[in-house]
Design a protein around this motif. Structure first.
Motif, PDB file in Angstrom:
ATOM      1  N   ARG A 314      71.793  32.715  90.163  1.00  0.00           N
ATOM      2  CA  ARG A 314      71.138  31.888  89.161  1.00  0.00           C
ATOM      3  C   ARG A 314      69.927  31.197  89.775  1.00  0.00           C
ATOM      4  O   ARG A 314      70.041  30.528  90.809  1.00  0.00           O
ATOM      5  N   TRP A 359      75.889  23.034  88.704  1.00  0.00           N
ATOM      6  CA  TRP A 359      75.820  24.416  88.220  1.00  0.00           C
ATOM      7  C   TRP A 359      77.123  25.165  88.516  1.00  0.00           C
ATOM      8  O   TRP A 359      77.521  26.046  87.758  1.00  0.00           O
ATOM      9  N   ARG A 360      77.801  24.805  89.589  1.00  0.00           N
ATOM     10  CA  ARG A 360      79.062  25.473  89.925  1.00  0.00           C
ATOM     11  C   ARG A 360      80.201  24.986  89.049  1.00  0.00           C
ATOM     12  O   ARG A 360      81.018  25.782  88.570  1.00  0.00           O
ATOM     13  N   PRO A 363      78.372  24.572  84.383  1.00  0.00           N
ATOM     14  CA  PRO A 363      77.132  25.320  84.145  1.00  0.00           C
ATOM     15  C   PRO A 363      76.474  25.023  82.799  1.00  0.00           C
ATOM     16  O   PRO A 363      75.241  24.993  82.717  1.00  0.00           O
ATOM     17  N   ALA A 367      72.745  23.583  82.562  1.00  0.00           N
ATOM     18  CA  ALA A 367      71.686  24.270  81.824  1.00  0.00           C
ATOM     19  C   ALA A 367      70.992  23.302  80.861  1.00  0.00           C
ATOM     20  O   ALA A 367      69.770  23.353  80.678  1.00  0.00           O
ATOM     21  N   GLU A 450      80.430  27.081  97.419  1.00  0.00           N
ATOM     22  CA  GLU A 450      79.462  27.987  96.788  1.00  0.00           C
ATOM     23  C   GLU A 450      79.613  29.408  97.337  1.00  0.00           C
ATOM     24  O   GLU A 450      79.607  30.382  96.586  1.00  0.00           O
TER      25      GLU A 450
END
Length: 512
Positions: A314, A359-360, A363, A367, A450
């Protein structure tokens, strides 16, 4: 000099942070001289544009600490000229600079929203190729134009003081001085004592590598490096004394190199004195190797973050990891020099770390935040589940800006309070280093998480590596939770009054 050193070392985010800090300082200087304050609801870009549109005017008044409201800071993205009527600065070679555009683009770089290819090259491609991406030329020009603008303001202020002293010749010299280098020529230098430190056959005299390395015991503070840089600095001292060490006048690029070395030699001396003081204060427990161990930690973290930036599928979290891969290095380098601006860069690291984590874990919310131009570092912390770090973000944010209401002393004291089980008298000396180490531990844990989604095998190996160097230890998990709660307990702690106070008769009452 610091911004130039970071830029020459390929550290775009660190250079942007230092350059923005200087631009804020000199914007504050101009606003003070012109009796300007930021209006309620006025964007930072508009305020910067308005401040640099006034005449070069200096007078005796100075802002009091309570005279103006906080600047909104760099939270609102800006991608062009401000809408208000404003002027640009024309420098001696005819180039035109818009201070507002510089300020906002520097901020966008620090927030991971602009010149991403330049940051990515710095983070992952620096040692692989000498082919710069187009963004690198923009990034270098951005920092150089900012330095040029600040030096111009310094020159104008010096001219005002010269006029006050009745030195008309000094005024004319300063007003006629160039803002940029004259054109360089091919040449070979033959005057430096250490030939290995002398660039030869080059079109520009770039500072030798010895002047760019971090102030670590086995690098920038090693005896050979100190001797090499000091020898170049002595040449500059000779020039200041009216001598001609080469038997001729130096060109601009040559003199800049020797001036650069002279400043680095001063930093090296200051660092050695500080280490000697620390050794005397700490006594038998003083361990110089601890700095080398810390360097190993930040190298491993920055390399791991850079890899995550390359591997992530991403773009936004990839950009966040990539920025961390260069910014953490700059934060530690500035910390080694006892520079508060290390905390400005650390705030970039903390924000991007929260962005990566958000984001992990969430998400969809991440966004949404990416799509909002008004998203702030605090928003990312809350999305990452780190609302309890609000006070840390506040302290770092305070040290990231220069404005009339800046409370740097209060921010340093707040960082000191975040430490647990430490002597109160010593806490202020270790506050910034402890903040760096805390964020580094958060980063190590997040990087391992991650990478687990990319390659469980690599994640296990990375986790073992971090455990070996004292990060991500399970026995520290409760301690980490305790530190979160401790930081949260200081969320309402006041930062006190502004560090700026009334200083009458500081500047002459006149306009150039």
């Amino acid at each position: 000099m610091t911004a130039a050193r970071l830029l020459l070392s390929g550290q775009i985010v660190g250079a942007a942070a230092v350059a923005r800090n200087q631009l804020e300082r000199w914007t504050f200087h101009r606003a003070t001289a012109a009796k300007l304050e930021q209006r309620a609801g006025e964007s930072t870009a508009d305020f910067v544009a308005r401040t640099w549109s006034v005449a070069d005017n200096f007078h005796v008044d100075w802002f009091s600490g309570c005279a103006s409201s906080d600047l909104p800071g760099d939270e609102e993205p800006f991608y062009g000229e401000p809408p208000i009527d404003h002027k640009h600065i024309t420098i001696s070679d005819g180039s035109i600079i818009c201070p507002a555009v510089l300020y906002e683009l520097l901020s966008e770089v620090m927030h991971g929203r602009a010149l991403l290819d330049a940051v990515a090259w710095d983070s992952g491609g620096l040692l692989e190729s000498d082919q710069w991406p187009p963004d690198m030329y923009v990034a270098v020009g951005l920092v150089v134009d900012t330095i040029t603008l600040c030096l111009r303001e310094l020159r104008v202020a010096a001219a005002a003081l010269a006029k006050q002293d009745g030195s008309e010749m000094g005024v004319e010299i300063l007003k006629r001085s160039l803002d940029t280098f004259s054109e360089a020529e091919d040449h070979v230098l033959e005057i430096a004592e250490d030939s290995a430190a002398t660039p030869t056959g080059m079109r520009f005299c770039a500072p030798p590598l010895a002047t760019l390395v971090p102030l670590l015991p086995n690098e920038g503070l090693s005896l050979p490096v100190v001797r090499s840089v000091s020898s170049l600095g002595r040449i500059y001292n000779a020039v200041l004394a009216g001598q001609r060490p080469a038997g001729r006048l130096f060109r601009d690029d040559e003199l800049a190199m020797y001036a650069f070395a002279w400043h680095r030699a001063r930093s090296m001396r200051a660092a050695r004195v500080a280490l000697a003081w620390e050794k005397q204060k700490v006594g038998d427990s003083f361990n110089l190797d601890s700095l080398t161990n810390r360097a190993t930690t930040w190298v491993l973290l920055t390399e791991a973050a850079s890899l995550v930036g390359r591997w992530h599928h991403r773009p936004p979290p990839a950009a966040a990891a990539t920025l961390i891969g260069t910014a953490l290095r700059s934060a530690y380098w500035l910390w080694l020099e006892d520079d508060d601006r290390a905390m400005s860069v650390l705030r970039c690291v903390l924000e991007q770390l929260a962005r990566l984590r958000a984001w992990r874990l969430k998400p969809a919310r991440a966004a949404m935040l990416e799509s909002r131009p008004e998203t702030t570092p605090r928003d990312w912390l809350e999305a990452a589940g780190w609302k309890r770090l609000t006070a840390l973000n506040r302290a770092l944010g305070e040290l990231a800006h220069t404005k009339a209401t800046s409370r740097w002393s209060g921010a340093r004291e707040l960082l000191a309070k975040f430490q647990q089980d430490i002597n109160e008298e010593d806490a202020i000396y270790t506050a910034r280093g402890a903040a760096l180490d805390f964020v580094a531990e958060l980063l190590a844990r997040e990087l391992a998480a991650e990478v687990s989604e990319i390659s469980p095998t690599i994640s296990e190996g990375l986790l073992r590596l971090f455990l070996e160097i004292g990060l991500c230890s399970e026995q520290h998990s409760y301690s980490l939770e305790s530190r979160f709660n401790h930081i949260w307990s200081h969320r309402t702690t006041s930062l006190g009054d502004s560090d700026f106070i009334l200083l009458p008769d500081l500047w002459p009452q006149q306009t150039l």
